[in-house]
Motif scaffolding. Structure first.
Motif, short mmCIF file in Angstrom:
data_model
loop_
_atom_site.label_atom_id
_atom_site.label_comp_id
_atom_site.label_asym_id
_atom_site.label_seq_id
_atom_site.Cartn_x
_atom_site.Cartn_y
_atom_site.Cartn_z
N CYS A 91 0.85 -1.19 0.00
CA CYS A 91 0.00 0.00 0.00
C CYS A 91 0.89 1.24 0.00
O CYS A 91 2.11 1.15 0.05
N CYS A 113 -3.98 -2.10 -3.54
CA CYS A 113 -3.89 -1.24 -2.37
C CYS A 113 -3.19 0.08 -2.69
O CYS A 113 -3.58 1.12 -2.17
N PRO A 119 -6.43 -2.37 2.59
CA PRO A 119 -5.43 -3.42 2.75
C PRO A 119 -6.05 -4.76 3.14
O PRO A 119 -7.13 -4.79 3.72
#
Length: 186
Positions: A91, A113, A119
């Protein structure tokens, strides 16, 4: 002007772009191509500890979370250490905080992400002393930890995420490691 050289020039530009975007090679990221005293990987986040050491963490595509630290006296960097292994997509952003000699990391992974999807894997990690050992706690299908604070000095940390409906908390102590995740309705 360039005639038949366009495919060659384009290939070199693409290759250089991929090398620059991906950072060091896999071998360098494991300490194989560089000595611990001369180089370190490109970090997503870096922090200085009270004793002068530096700690850096980075996402390693297809591998997980890497950590590397610098000795305060010799300025030598350790070999990169894999703190958390995953092949998931990282992410955006990593949070790294230092509390005296204790280092806390919050990082997340998941499909799409980096494009803003929530997530699938959220990690809270804590390194202490010489940073040769890291405690990690995985929380699955969770929006990620947003804050970490020290309580009772650097011997106890508290990771939190607050929403309009829930306070989610994770406690860590030097003597007991991570506790269970607490979900408290607000």
């Amino acid at each position: 002007m360039f005639g038949g050289r366009w495919p060659v020039i384009a290939g070199v530009v693409i290759w250089l772009g991929s090398v620059m975007a991906c950072g060091p090679s896999e071998k360098a990221a494991e300490g194989g191509a560089t000595s611990a005293s001369s180089a370190h990987v490109r970090f997503d986040e870096e922090v200085e500890l009270a004793d002068g050491r530096r700690v850096g963490v980075s996402y390693a595509a297809g591998r997980g979370l890497l950590e590397q630290h610098q000795d305060a006296r010799t300025k030598a960097w350790s070999k990169p250490r894999l703190v958390y292994r995953t092949a998931s997509e990282p992410c955006q952003g990593i949070t790294l905080k230092a509390f005296d000699g204790t280092v806390a990391v919050m990082a997340d992974w998941g499909l799409y992400c980096s494009d803003g999807e929530p997530p699938r894997e959220s990690i809270a990690a804590v390194g202490t002393d010489d940073l040769s050992r890291w405690d990690t706690r995985l929380t699955k299908d969770f929006d990620g930890w947003t804050k970490v604070v020290a309580t009772a000095g650097s011997r106890h940390l508290r990771f939190t995420r607050v929403s309009t409906e829930w306070l989610v908390r994770l406690r860590w102590s030097r003597s007991e490691g991570f506790a269970e995740v607490e979900e408290i309705r607000r």
